[in-house]
Write a protein that holds these residues in place. Structure first.
Motif, short mmCIF file in Angstrom:
data_model
loop_
_atom_site.label_atom_id
_atom_site.label_comp_id
_atom_site.label_asym_id
_atom_site.label_seq_id
_atom_site.Cartn_x
_atom_site.Cartn_y
_atom_site.Cartn_z
N LEU A 71 0.83 -1.19 0.00
CA LEU A 71 0.00 0.00 0.00
C LEU A 71 0.87 1.24 0.00
CD1 LEU A 71 -2.62 -1.06 2.71
CD2 LEU A 71 -2.86 -1.21 0.22
N ALA A 72 0.64 2.12 -0.95
CA ALA A 72 1.40 3.36 -1.05
C ALA A 72 0.46 4.54 -0.87
CB ALA A 72 2.10 3.46 -2.40
N LEU A 73 0.95 5.58 -0.24
CA LEU A 73 0.28 6.87 -0.23
C LEU A 73 1.07 7.75 -1.20
CD1 LEU A 73 -0.51 7.36 3.56
CD2 LEU A 73 -2.09 6.75 1.73
N PHE A 74 0.37 8.42 -2.11
CA PHE A 74 1.07 9.18 -3.14
C PHE A 74 0.30 10.44 -3.49
CE2 PHE A 74 -1.90 6.58 -5.44
CZ PHE A 74 -2.27 7.30 -6.57
N ASP A 75 1.01 11.37 -4.09
CA ASP A 75 0.44 12.65 -4.53
C ASP A 75 -0.36 13.28 -3.39
OD1 ASP A 75 1.72 12.20 -6.88
OD2 ASP A 75 -0.06 11.65 -8.04
N ASP A 76 -1.65 13.53 -3.58
CA ASP A 76 -2.46 14.20 -2.57
C ASP A 76 -3.06 13.16 -1.61
OD1 ASP A 76 -3.63 16.28 -1.22
OD2 ASP A 76 -5.33 16.48 -2.59
N ALA A 77 -2.17 12.38 -0.99
CA ALA A 77 -2.57 11.33 -0.03
C ALA A 77 -3.55 10.36 -0.64
CB ALA A 77 -3.13 11.94 1.25
N THR A 115 7.07 -1.58 -9.78
CA THR A 115 7.23 -0.59 -10.85
C THR A 115 5.97 0.23 -11.12
OG1 THR A 115 6.65 -2.18 -12.57
CG2 THR A 115 8.99 -1.97 -11.99
N THR A 116 4.81 -0.31 -10.79
CA THR A 116 3.56 0.40 -11.06
C THR A 116 2.66 0.35 -9.83
OG1 THR A 116 2.43 -1.56 -11.93
CG2 THR A 116 3.65 -0.20 -13.52
N LEU A 117 1.66 1.22 -9.84
CA LEU A 117 0.62 1.17 -8.81
C LEU A 117 -0.72 1.51 -9.44
CD1 LEU A 117 -0.21 4.33 -8.06
CD2 LEU A 117 1.81 4.21 -6.64
N VAL A 118 -1.78 1.10 -8.77
CA VAL A 118 -3.14 1.41 -9.19
C VAL A 118 -3.80 2.23 -8.08
CG1 VAL A 118 -5.42 0.49 -9.77
CG2 VAL A 118 -3.35 -0.65 -10.61
N ALA A 143 -8.74 -4.31 -11.50
CA ALA A 143 -9.54 -3.69 -12.57
C ALA A 143 -9.00 -2.34 -13.01
CB ALA A 143 -10.98 -3.53 -12.10
N GLY A 144 -8.15 -1.73 -12.20
CA GLY A 144 -7.69 -0.38 -12.49
C GLY A 144 -6.55 -0.31 -13.49
N THR A 145 -6.21 0.92 -13.84
CA THR A 145 -5.13 1.16 -14.80
C THR A 145 -3.82 1.43 -14.07
OG1 THR A 145 -6.69 2.15 -16.37
CG2 THR A 145 -4.34 2.64 -16.69
N PRO A 146 -2.80 0.62 -14.29
CA PRO A 146 -1.52 0.83 -13.61
C PRO A 146 -0.86 2.13 -14.05
CG PRO A 146 -1.67 -1.40 -14.49
CD PRO A 146 -2.80 -0.62 -15.10
N ARG A 147 -0.20 2.76 -13.09
CA ARG A 147 0.57 3.97 -13.36
C ARG A 147 2.01 3.72 -12.93
NH1 ARG A 147 -2.49 8.74 -10.30
NH2 ARG A 147 -0.74 9.88 -11.22
N PRO A 148 3.00 4.24 -13.65
CA PRO A 148 4.39 4.05 -13.22
C PRO A 148 4.64 4.69 -11.86
CG PRO A 148 4.27 4.85 -15.49
CD PRO A 148 2.89 4.98 -14.92
N VAL A 149 5.26 3.96 -10.97
CA VAL A 149 5.62 4.52 -9.67
C VAL A 149 6.50 5.75 -9.85
CG1 VAL A 149 6.97 4.08 -7.58
CG2 VAL A 149 5.33 2.38 -8.38
N ALA A 150 7.36 5.72 -10.87
CA ALA A 150 8.26 6.85 -11.12
C ALA A 150 7.51 8.12 -11.49
CB ALA A 150 9.25 6.49 -12.22
N GLY A 151 6.24 8.00 -11.85
CA GLY A 151 5.47 9.16 -12.27
C GLY A 151 4.63 9.78 -11.19
#
Length: 290
Positions: A3-9, A19-22, A62-70
């Motif tokens: 589980l990652a918290l990213f961008d605006d929490a 490498t990716t997250l949803v 079901a979601g679309t993966p996004r690069p963790v680097a992004g």
């Protein structure tokens, strides 16, 4: 689950290869509040993870993966009521601290060589992309500031007076953390509570994937030089016992954070350096020193 918290929490589920997250925020049964001071959804998730996990897995599939680097990774905790830390929990670190204290204090404080727990300020927490900021007054006074790379527990259901055999039922999972420490005669909590002195990341791995955290490799390098390397099997007081012990002193609340103790190899850091920390089965983070 990672589980990652990213961008605006936002809440993300990280892929097995890191490498990716949803983004699974919309699958939560509670309104999303990005303010860490009022983000009750995070503490509810820590408390009720077992019930919520199936819908998070479905959303991740079901979601679309996004690069963790992004994305911008944040600390994988929000607004813990407290940060607890274990002291003197690796035998080789206890041994090395005799020399460290002789050099930095001119004496050995025997009581600091015994296992115990203490508190750090929650405001010292930053994410894996933030920098450690050395306090100008500490630098001017000539005090050493040391790195301590540690396995960190994030409390799930929590509780009070938790039996050792039930301790892992109170835990959500694990992350990696740096317990940055001023070597001086000041109180231990004060020396470890400066802003930015608790980098956490890169994400949280739930206990159902890692168990009790008893066989994880911790490595820390500074400027490419290996400084710390240990297996958590060397912990003098293992994770379940730390959780149980701490709960006898204070009620552990969902989302609380618990550092499990510094391995041997602690040493000074300086502005301009970069700390590279890895814990097997969790992940890596690189933190700059300013």
């Amino acid at each position: 689950m990672k589980l990652a918290l990213f961008d605006d929490a936002r809440l993300g589920v990280v892929s097995a290869d890191d490498t990716t997250l949803v983004d699974v925020t919309d699958a939560l049964p509670w309104p999303h509040d990005p303010d860490p001071l009022t983000a009750g959804w995070w503490r509810a998730l820590c408390r009720d993870f077992a019930a919520v996990a199936p819908r998070l897995r479905e959303a991740a599939a079901a979601g679309t993966p996004r690069p963790v680097a992004g994305v911008t990774l944040r600390a994988p905790v929000l607004g813990p009521s407290k940060v607890i830390a274990a002291a003197s929990n690796y035998g080789a670190h206890v041994a090395e601290m005799h020399g460290v204290q002789e050099r930095t204090l001119g004496r050995v404080e025997a009581w600091m060589m015994e296992f115990d727990v203490f508190l750090k300020a929650p405001s010292s927490i930053v994410g894996p992309g933030a920098a450690i900021v050395l306090p100008p007054d500490v630098v001017a006074a000539g005090h050493e500031v040391h790195h301590e790379s540690e396995l960190v527990v994030v409390i799930g259901a929590g509780g009070k007076d938790i039996p050792v055999e039930q301790a892992m039922d109170a835990v959500l999972g694990f992350t990696a953390g740096l317990d940055i420490t001023v070597r001086s005669a000041a109180d231990r909590s004060r020396r470890k509570s400066y802003d930015t002195f608790s980098p956490l990341g890169p994400w949280l791995v739930t206990a159902d994937e890692i168990g009790d955290g008893s066989d994880l490799d911790i490595r820390l390098a500074c400027g490419g030089e290996l400084r710390q390397e240990v297996n958590t099997g060397d912990l003098l007081t293992p994770v379940p016992q730390i959780v149980s012990y701490a709960s006898q002193v204070m009620t552990l609340l969902p989302g609380d954070v618990l550092f499990t103790g510094a391995p041997p190899g602690v040493g000074p850091i300086a502005a301009g350096e970069k700390l590279e920390m890895t814990i097997s089965r969790i992940g890596s983070m690189t933190v700059a020193v300013h």
